[in-house]
Design an enzyme around this catalytic site. Structure first.
Site, PDB file in Angstrom:
ATOM      1  N   ASP A   1      -0.091   5.094   0.868  1.00  0.00           N
ATOM      2  CA  ASP A   1      -0.369   6.084   1.919  1.00  0.00           C
ATOM      3  C   ASP A   1      -0.298   5.446   3.307  1.00  0.00           C
ATOM      4  O   ASP A   1      -1.064   4.525   3.611  1.00  0.00           O
ATOM      5  CB  ASP A   1      -1.779   6.671   1.727  1.00  0.00           C
ATOM      6  CG  ASP A   1      -1.917   7.413   0.405  1.00  0.00           C
ATOM      7  OD1 ASP A   1      -1.013   8.190   0.073  1.00  0.00           O
ATOM      8  OD2 ASP A   1      -2.928   7.208  -0.287  1.00  0.00           O
TER       9      ASP A   1
ATOM     10  N   ASP B   1       0.882  -1.157   0.000  1.00  0.00           N
ATOM     11  CA  ASP B   1       0.000   0.000   0.000  1.00  0.00           C
ATOM     12  C   ASP B   1       0.931   1.221   0.000  1.00  0.00           C
ATOM     13  O   ASP B   1       2.121   1.101   0.325  1.00  0.00           O
ATOM     14  CB  ASP B   1      -0.879  -0.036   1.251  1.00  0.00           C
ATOM     15  CG  ASP B   1      -1.693   1.225   1.410  1.00  0.00           C
ATOM     16  OD1 ASP B   1      -2.336   1.642   0.438  1.00  0.00           O
ATOM     17  OD2 ASP B   1      -1.690   1.806   2.518  1.00  0.00           O
TER      18      ASP B   1
HETATM   19  C1  G6P Z   1      -5.645   5.723  -0.056  1.00  0.00           C
HETATM   20  C2  G6P Z   1      -5.801   6.391   1.289  1.00  0.00           C
HETATM   21  C3  G6P Z   1      -7.203   6.928   1.467  1.00  0.00           C
HETATM   22  C4  G6P Z   1      -7.600   7.781   0.265  1.00  0.00           C
HETATM   23  C5  G6P Z   1      -7.538   6.951  -0.996  1.00  0.00           C
HETATM   24  C6  G6P Z   1      -7.901   7.757  -2.239  1.00  0.00           C
HETATM   25  O1  G6P Z   1      -6.217   4.477   0.005  1.00  0.00           O
HETATM   26  O2  G6P Z   1      -5.531   5.502   2.333  1.00  0.00           O
HETATM   27  O3  G6P Z   1      -7.233   7.688   2.656  1.00  0.00           O
HETATM   28  O4  G6P Z   1      -8.915   8.300   0.426  1.00  0.00           O
HETATM   29  O5  G6P Z   1      -6.214   6.454  -1.136  1.00  0.00           O
HETATM   30  O6  G6P Z   1      -6.907   8.708  -2.445  1.00  0.00           O
HETATM   31  P1  G6P Z   1      -6.938   9.862  -3.520  1.00  0.00           P
HETATM   32  O7  G6P Z   1      -5.517  10.343  -3.522  1.00  0.00           O
HETATM   33  O8  G6P Z   1      -7.354   9.252  -4.810  1.00  0.00           O
HETATM   34  O9  G6P Z   1      -7.920  10.878  -3.029  1.00  0.00           O
HETATM   35 MG    MG Z   2      -2.722   3.195   3.558  1.00  0.00          MG
END
Ligand code: G6P
Ligand code: MG
Length: 214
Positions: free
Chosen positions: A11, A9
Site C-alpha cells: 500500500d 511494502d
Molecule cells: C497496510 C496499510 C495500512 C493498513 C494495513 C492493514 O500496512 O499501510 O494503512 O491499515 O495495511 O490493512 P488491511 O487491508 O488488512 O485493513
Molecule cells: Mg505502505
C-alpha cells in the site's frame, strides 16, 4: 556489496491503495462526527486495521466497546474493498513494475512485506503476483510494523540474511520495522516524513536498480 533481496511494502509503494485506506477511514471519522486529515493518516500507514482504528478513535476522542470497534473496523474494510474491487494493472504506481522486473533480471529476489489482510486480492487485481518469490501479508504475521516480523519472515522465506535485504516503504512505521530487522530502507515519498530512511525517492519512476548496490 550488492543486495540479494528486495522487500516491497504494498500500500502506497507498489499501488496507490494508501489513498483508498485514507478515504475509508475519513468516511468512518465523518460518521463518528469528526474530521480526519491526511496528516493524521500518516500515523495509520503500515499499522494494522485494529491498531489504526485505535489511533483514529484517539484522534476523535471517542471511546467504543470492543463489539462496536469490530463493527466499525468491518465497515471501514467493506468500503475499502469497494475501492479495491475496481483495481486493474493500470493502478500500479509509475515505474514500480519496470523496477521489479529490472531487479529480478539482476538475479535479486523479491518479497512482499505488507501487514494488509487484503494483499492477495490486490496482487490478483493488479497481476503483480508472479513478480514475487515470496509473499508475507497480514495473515501470516502476528505483529504489525514497526515490529520487524513481516520483513524477517520475508528474508527467511527467501533464505537471504537481513543485512543483504533492501526494504521499500512509504510508512514511518515501515522504515522503523526495516531498520529493526537489520535491513536498509528506501523511502518512497517525502524526505520530511521519512526522515529515518537511508534514501528517499518520490517514486520508482527513474529509479535505477543499480542504485540499490551499496
Ligand atoms: C497496510 C496499510 C495500512 C493498513 C494495513 C492493514 O500496512 O499501510 O494503512 O491499515 O495495511 O490493512 P488491511 O487491508 O488488512 O485493513
Ligand atoms: Mg505502505
Amino acid at each position: 556489496m550488492k543486495a540479494k533481496a528486495c522487500l516491497f511494502d504494498l500500500d502506497g509503494v507498489l499501488v496507490d491503495t494508501a489513498r483508498f485506506h485514507y478515504l475509508a477511514w475519513k468516511d468512518l471519522a465523518q460518521r463518528l462526527g469528526f474530521h480526519f486529515t491526511e496528516e493524521d493518516n500518516e500515523r495509520l500507514k503500515g499499522v494494522s486495521r485494529m491498531d489504526s482504528l485505535e489511533i483514529l478513535l484517539e484522534i476523535g476522542g471517542i471511546r467504543l466497546s470492543q463489539e462496536d470497534k469490530i463493527l466499525y473496523a468491518t465497515q471501514k474494510n467493506s468500503l475499502y474493498l469497494t475501492y479495491i474491487e475496481t483495481m486493474t494493472p493500470e493502478d500500479i504506481l509509475p515505474g514500480a513494475l519496470e523496477f521489479m522486473k529490472a531487479v529480478r533480471r539482476e538475479g535479486i529476489k523479491t518479497a512482499l512485506g505488507s501487514v494488509s489482510k487484503n494483499a492477495a486480492l490486490i496482487l490478483e487485481k493488479t497481476s503483480l503476483l508472479p513478480l514475487f518469490d515470496a509473499i508475507v501479508d497480514g495473515n501470516l504475521i502476528s505483529r504489525a510494523k514497526p515490529d520487524p516480523e513481516v520483513f524477517l519472515k520475508g528474508a527467511g522465506l527467501l533464505h537471504v540474511p537481513p543485512q543483504s535485504c533492501i526494504v521499500f516503504e512509504d510508512a514511518v512505521a515501515g522504515v522503523e520495522a526495516a531498520h529493526r530487522a537489520g535491513m536498509k530502507c528506501v523511502g518512497i515519498g517525502s524526505p520530511e516524513i521519512l526522515k529515518e530512511a537511508d534514501l528517499v525517492v518520490p517514486g520508482f519512476a527513474g529509479l535505477d536498480p543499480g542504485m540499490i548496490a551499496w
